[in-house]
Design a protein around this motif. Structure first.
Motif, PDB file in Angstrom:
ATOM      1  N   GLN A 129       0.639  -1.255   0.034  1.00 40.58           N
ATOM      2  CA  GLN A 129      -0.158  -0.001  -0.155  1.00 40.58           C
ATOM      3  C   GLN A 129       0.704   1.354   0.136  1.00 40.58           C
ATOM      4  N   LEU A 130       1.884   1.385   0.776  1.00 39.28           N
ATOM      5  CA  LEU A 130       2.741   2.492   1.031  1.00 39.28           C
ATOM      6  C   LEU A 130       3.577   2.837  -0.282  1.00 39.28           C
ATOM      7  N   SER A 131       4.247   1.497  -0.853  1.00 34.79           N
ATOM      8  CA  SER A 131       4.797   1.499  -1.967  1.00 34.79           C
ATOM      9  C   SER A 131       3.830   2.279  -3.423  1.00 34.79           C
ATOM     10  N   ASP A 132       2.961   1.681  -3.438  1.00 34.58           N
ATOM     11  CA  ASP A 132       1.912   1.862  -4.465  1.00 34.58           C
ATOM     12  C   ASP A 132       1.393   3.406  -4.277  1.00 34.58           C
ATOM     13  N   TYR A 133       1.192   3.873  -2.945  1.00 30.02           N
ATOM     14  CA  TYR A 133       0.852   5.000  -2.817  1.00 30.02           C
ATOM     15  C   TYR A 133       1.886   6.210  -3.196  1.00 30.02           C
ATOM     16  N   LEU A 134       3.145   5.937  -3.110  1.00 29.41           N
ATOM     17  CA  LEU A 134       4.524   6.905  -3.210  1.00 29.41           C
ATOM     18  C   LEU A 134       4.500   6.851  -4.858  1.00 29.41           C
ATOM     19  N   ARG A 135       4.333   5.666  -5.439  1.00 30.44           N
ATOM     20  CA  ARG A 135       4.501   5.797  -6.951  1.00 30.44           C
ATOM     21  C   ARG A 135       3.286   6.572  -7.806  1.00 30.44           C
ATOM     22  N   GLU A 136       2.075   6.238  -6.951  1.00 30.66           N
ATOM     23  CA  GLU A 136       0.910   6.588  -7.831  1.00 30.66           C
ATOM     24  C   GLU A 136       0.688   8.183  -7.641  1.00 30.66           C
ATOM     25  N   ASN A 137       1.231   8.675  -6.533  1.00 34.52           N
ATOM     26  CA  ASN A 137       1.295   9.976  -6.508  1.00 34.52           C
ATOM     27  C   ASN A 137       2.813  10.769  -6.694  1.00 34.52           C
ATOM     28  N   ASN A 138       3.220  10.101  -7.571  1.00 34.04           N
ATOM     29  CA  ASN A 138       4.511  10.436  -8.179  1.00 34.04           C
ATOM     30  C   ASN A 138       5.417  11.280  -6.929  1.00 34.04           C
ATOM     31  N   ILE A 139       5.468  10.540  -5.860  1.00 34.15           N
ATOM     32  CA  ILE A 139       6.436  11.063  -4.547  1.00 34.15           C
ATOM     33  C   ILE A 139       7.403  10.445  -4.972  1.00 34.15           C
ATOM     34  N   LYS A 140       8.807  11.420  -4.878  1.00 33.87           N
ATOM     35  CA  LYS A 140      10.100  11.021  -5.096  1.00 33.87           C
ATOM     36  C   LYS A 140      10.685  10.597  -3.941  1.00 33.87           C
ATOM     37  N   LEU A 141      10.126   9.810  -3.069  1.00 32.77           N
ATOM     38  CA  LEU A 141      10.582   8.959  -1.811  1.00 32.77           C
ATOM     39  C   LEU A 141      10.699   7.712  -2.130  1.00 32.77           C
ATOM     40  N   TRP A 142      11.660   6.677  -1.649  1.00 38.33           N
ATOM     41  CA  TRP A 142      11.611   5.377  -1.587  1.00 38.33           C
ATOM     42  C   TRP A 142      11.284   4.820  -0.211  1.00 38.33           C
ATOM     43  N   MET A 143      10.435   3.805  -0.026  1.00 35.10           N
ATOM     44  CA  MET A 143      10.266   3.234   1.110  1.00 35.10           C
ATOM     45  C   MET A 143      11.477   2.020   1.253  1.00 35.10           C
ATOM     46  N   ASP A 144      11.759   1.652   2.415  1.00 32.81           N
ATOM     47  CA  ASP A 144      12.616   0.102   2.499  1.00 32.81           C
ATOM     48  C   ASP A 144      11.669  -0.639   2.835  1.00 32.81           C
ATOM     49  N   CYS A 145      11.678  -1.801   2.306  1.00 38.14           N
ATOM     50  CA  CYS A 145      10.730  -3.077   2.415  1.00 38.14           C
ATOM     51  C   CYS A 145      11.579  -4.239   2.882  1.00 38.14           C
ATOM     52  N   THR A 146      10.829  -5.172   3.401  1.00 40.53           N
ATOM     53  CA  THR A 146      11.440  -6.526   3.873  1.00 40.53           C
ATOM     54  C   THR A 146      11.290  -7.253   2.313  1.00 40.53           C
ATOM     55  N   ASP A 147      11.883  -8.692   2.597  1.00 43.93           N
ATOM     56  CA  ASP A 147      11.756  -9.671   1.274  1.00 43.93           C
ATOM     57  C   ASP A 147      10.561 -10.324   1.786  1.00 43.93           C
ATOM     58  N   SER A 148       9.857 -10.162   2.822  1.00 40.27           N
ATOM     59  CA  SER A 148       8.685 -10.830   3.092  1.00 40.27           C
ATOM     60  C   SER A 148       7.300 -10.418   2.501  1.00 40.27           C
ATOM     61  N   THR A 149       6.229 -10.679   2.809  1.00 37.86           N
ATOM     62  CA  THR A 149       5.065 -10.495   2.032  1.00 37.86           C
ATOM     63  C   THR A 149       4.837  -9.188   1.845  1.00 37.86           C
ATOM     64  N   PRO A 150       4.394  -8.446   0.860  1.00 38.79           N
ATOM     65  CA  PRO A 150       4.006  -7.136   0.429  1.00 38.79           C
ATOM     66  C   PRO A 150       2.773  -6.825   1.300  1.00 38.79           C
ATOM     67  N   ASN A 151       1.933  -7.731   1.857  1.00 39.02           N
ATOM     68  CA  ASN A 151       0.872  -7.608   2.494  1.00 39.02           C
ATOM     69  C   ASN A 151       1.193  -7.419   4.207  1.00 39.02           C
ATOM     70  N   GLY A 152       2.479  -7.390   4.394  1.00 35.98           N
ATOM     71  CA  GLY A 152       3.126  -7.017   5.730  1.00 35.98           C
ATOM     72  C   GLY A 152       2.857  -5.708   6.036  1.00 35.98           C
ATOM     73  N   SER A 153       2.705  -5.453   7.650  1.00 37.38           N
ATOM     74  CA  SER A 153       2.558  -3.851   7.881  1.00 37.38           C
ATOM     75  C   SER A 153       3.978  -3.434   8.129  1.00 37.38           C
TER      76      SER A 153
END
Lengths: 559, 559
Positions: A129-153
């Motif tokens: 959700q956060l990753s999509d939000y950043l890209r859909e809103n063209n926000i020039k910030l990257w989150m850091d994610c785990t290599d586990s599920t995209p559904n994780g909090s």
């Protein structure tokens, strides 16, 4: 419910509890069928406690009311952001009959500050959700994610001190400003800040005691909102991979990674997996090679390495910064690491080309002209088989903070069926995995020693040695030990537990403490430091006088 | 002593208390003459509470015993590492008759790990001591120091969340692993670690709740040992200075510094002082220019700027890394900042040459050939007068973690006599200074706003506006406001307090919280967030049931 029968409410039936919960959140957000209670108790560790009910609040006010209901009924509340910390307990309480509180409906992205590079989110916000939000809103910030599920909090992982791959990969370190519901229902903001403090999400320490950490790996409060720092999109992004084919080079490589990290040439959290861990990403378990044993022989492993063109240890990392700095750091890494193995750098063009080529090659029909063409050109791109090559673009995504399920598939290696094509849920799909990740000082000697004391235990208990060294900070690695087993094989399940306990005891006795505990290890926390147990117990007793919140999760009330 | 007369020990005389303390540490380490009690209550803030005695333990065991004695006598213990946090309270308790415990005899450097780049030290270790130790033992690690006294405690400053100049300048952030005596005399190590955990000084979070921060800016325990991370000596070190001559450029510069920091081109804690703050480094107060007012006119300030060739705002910072990375970051900084002011870079050769030239010029007798030669060549090196030029090598030392007294001299600007040539002690020398440092998000708009709401208050109360913006992390600046006054001028002293309170109230109301509080502001901490006060009070009540440890220092027992 704990402490039954010592109060006027003790005669209250389970039905009364369910009604009371339904009165708070609505009936549809309280689950208590046998099926649902079993489903929500599942994890990849065979640790099963059946809950009383699963409840989904949508507001802070509902969270507070649920705590009150639980206190009235002398029930325990175990809160989970989204409940996907598979292999550590998922949504499991320590005892039966707890109320499992899942915060996934509280999933607002409250603020993204592009200038100051942070987001304020609720615990239900998932990585996807956060990753999509950043890209859909063209926000020039990257989150850091785990290599586990995209559904994780995002927040749940950070509060449990999980980690990712980029320079923002220490997730708790990137937390700045939490709003917490205390067990008595009061709400506090960390930072010693008044309500309108402008630096709540920019300055971690605030004023007065810094106490944000009290709500990390603990049972002292429920995090309902939090600030998390994000990375401004760098001018330049590169990936580097490094392969070593001799255990003798492990120690100098660990030392070199530390030195490169201390000097700033490496700022990401490099992951270095051994051959078996790599194989879990490539295929189902090669039962056909077992030859009567319960784990692969050295020869079988060697053959598999040759077949897939994979080394003993494979490292991957990212470089972020201005073009000049990335170039300078590439040169520095090359100078230091090249003597110990083979090193390759990929810029975004190269990654993109590999991605397109893989898609082309994978979609080519056997014997078609496309297949012939791709076979012809493939060696120019990589000597690796396609199933190894495809990891590059997938892990590159994770290195840019775009979550995907490419690594999560490893959970299914011993499953009857290969992983589904999406929405992986190893807990519900019956996969068997346990994790133990002791922290070690970033020193080759220490890495070597950990290898020496853990590897033989896998053999002893009849398992394939599976390990990953992750650079956690310039001075510390995590040594992630995985135990993959078949949940339907009772003997293997028993041996998996025995191996886990043996690994836990052996590493601890040697001075290596796990960075996080699974639900099955909580009873051993602080057993060697009773004075600290007493200190925490005192704090727990005043912060949670009714002992309603996740009793025994790290902190015991009586010690 | 508080709560007198409610116990069997209440009749115990002061003499009994002193004997009991002397029995613990030896008579020579208990001071209680009127002179000593007054001396140890002095600070540059005119806040005077006279203590019962000053006691100097040398071991953890003595610290524990002193707590016991204090509890027996219903006395308060206020611990200080070395007690030099001038302008915030120094060695002062909140009330009269406290036992002041100074830990300067506990000054062992227990370990320096060169490979993993950390030191484990006791609270009595001074900046000078650690700096000397590293150099004398040829250890290739740099510490980060403050620009205050070299006699200050490394650990004490870190625990109070002080800051320095290098990329290790957030001192609390560099703390890893504390050993703490709790008020009841028990001893805990942070990190949830067992005694032999190998990552105690490399991995901050440990396992379980992270609670190190509870002992920072608080009264919940006495830090008796701690790990602190050090910087491996970089391949290349440069200094950069930047000058802006228009307040209109302040906001874009603040934004640029944030962006440069977020992208990693700046990793140090840049300090940007205004003209008056700069002048405090150069000379005694120019009373002759006052013309009847209590502060300098715009014209007088402008004349002084011209005389000393100093701008409205002067920034200094350091660059650390490989030659290539320093070069790349210089280019980046130039590209971004040059449009707003004048920028200069200094490598170590240039700094060293300036240092030698200044020594030569300063030692040249007036009219001698040496003086003529130095006057002749000076313009080739810098247009600045010598007293400004000498700041470069001195601050460059601080930027390399070598403490010196060059900045500390500013405390003496309104003293009758210039600062002594060494061993500066502004508290004992009767200097008058108060500090207020609100934190602000790293945004030009916020910096501008803070400037607008604070600057007029100086005029209103008749003081010279004195300020410094320090880049604290990529998302936060501290705005250090200094009030310099003459302690012997009753009117000025009164106005100084009034200005301080006005600044504190105004900045707080606008949402800017100070990163740390002085002893005179403790009563206002958390006044707007009573729920947090309650939370802390509960913790204090179980951690310190007898309320023996520094009652009211940030945390109140009853709230």
């Amino acid at each position: 419910m704990n402490e039954k029968g010592d109060d006027c409410n003790a005669s209250a039936s389970e039905a009364d509890l369910l009604s009371a919960l339904a009165a708070v959140v609505g009936k549809q957000f309280v689950l208590n069928s046998d099926e649902m209670r079993a489903k929500h108790s599942a994890d990849t560790i065979p640790y099963r406690k059946i809950c009383a009910a699963v409840v989904y609040p949508s507001t802070v006010s509902e969270v507070r009311k649920i705590l009150q209901v639980a206190a009235d009924f002398h029930a325990q509340v175990w809160p989970f952001s989204r409940g996907n910390n598979w292999g550590y307990g998922a949504k499991s309480a320590l005892e039966d009959d707890a109320i499992i509180m899942i915060l996934e409906r509280m999933n607002r992205i409250i603020e993204v500050n592009e200038e100051l590079a942070y987001a304020v989110i609720e615990p239900g916000v998932s990585q996807q959700q956060l990753s999509d939000y950043l890209r859909e809103n063209n926000i020039k910030l990257w989150m850091d994610c785990t290599d586990s599920t995209p559904n994780g909090s995002v927040l749940g992982n950070a509060v449990e001190r999980g980690y990712g791959y980029t320079s923002y990969g220490d997730h708790f370190d990137c937390i700045c400003g939490l709003e917490v519901v205390l067990p008595d229902g009061s709400v506090v903001k960390t930072g010693g800040e008044h309500a309108e403090a402008k630096t709540w999400n920019t300055f971690k320490w605030g004023s007065g005691p810094y106490f944000e950490g009290l709500f990390s790996q603990s049972n002292l409060g429920i995090v309902v909102k939090g600030g998390i720092w994000l990375m401004p999109e760098p001018e330049c992004f590169n990936v580097f991979s490094f392969e070593i084919d001799s255990d003798a080079n492990l120690a100098p490589v660990i030392d070199s990674l530390r030195d490169l990290s201390l000097e700033g040439a490496i700022q990401c959290h490099t992951h270095m997996v051994n051959d078996f861990q790599m194989m879990t990403l490539l295929r189902q378990y090669p039962y056909e090679l077992l030859d009567g044993a319960s784990y692969l022989s050295e020869q079988a492993r060697s053959n598999l390495r040759a077949q897939y063109q994979i080394p003993l240890w494979s490292l991957i990392g990212g470089l972020y910064g201005s073009k000049e700095v990335v170039q300078a750091n590439r040169a520095r890494i090359k100078k230091v690491l090249l003597r110990y193995g083979s090193l390759e750098f990929f810029d975004e063009k190269k990654i993109d080309f590999a991605k397109k080529f893989i898609q082309f090659a994978q979609s080519a029909k056997k014997g078609s002209i496309a297949a012939i063409v791709s076979n012809l050109f493939k060696p120019l791109i990589s000597v690796k088989p396609l199933e190894v090559m495809r990891l590059l673009p997938e892990i590159s995504g994770i290195l840019k903070g775009i979550p995907n399920e490419s690594i999560l598939t490893s959970a299914y290696i011993k499953s009857k069926n290969p992983p589904p094509s999406s929405n992986l849920n190893p807990a519900e799909d019956g996969c068997g995995i346990m994790w133990l990740a002791p922290a070690l000082p970033a020193s080759g000697v220490e890495a070597q020693k950990l290898l020496e004391i853990t590897k033989p235990l896998y053999k002893k208990h009849g398992f394939d040695f599976s390990a990953c060294f992750t650079l956690m900070n310039s001075r510390t690695f995590f040594f992630l030990l995985g135990i993959f087993f078949d949940q339907e094989n009772i003997d293997e399940k028993t041996r998996a537990f025995a191996l886990f306990n043996d690994l836990a005891d052996t590493t601890k006795a040697a001075g290596y403490k796990p960075y996080r505990l699974g639900i099955n290890s909580m009873d051993k926390f602080l057993e060697e430091v009773p004075e600290l147990g007493t200190f925490f117990a005192r704090i727990k007793s005043v912060v949670d006088p009714t002992n309603v919140l996740a009793p025994g999760k790290y902190v015991n009330r009586n010690s």
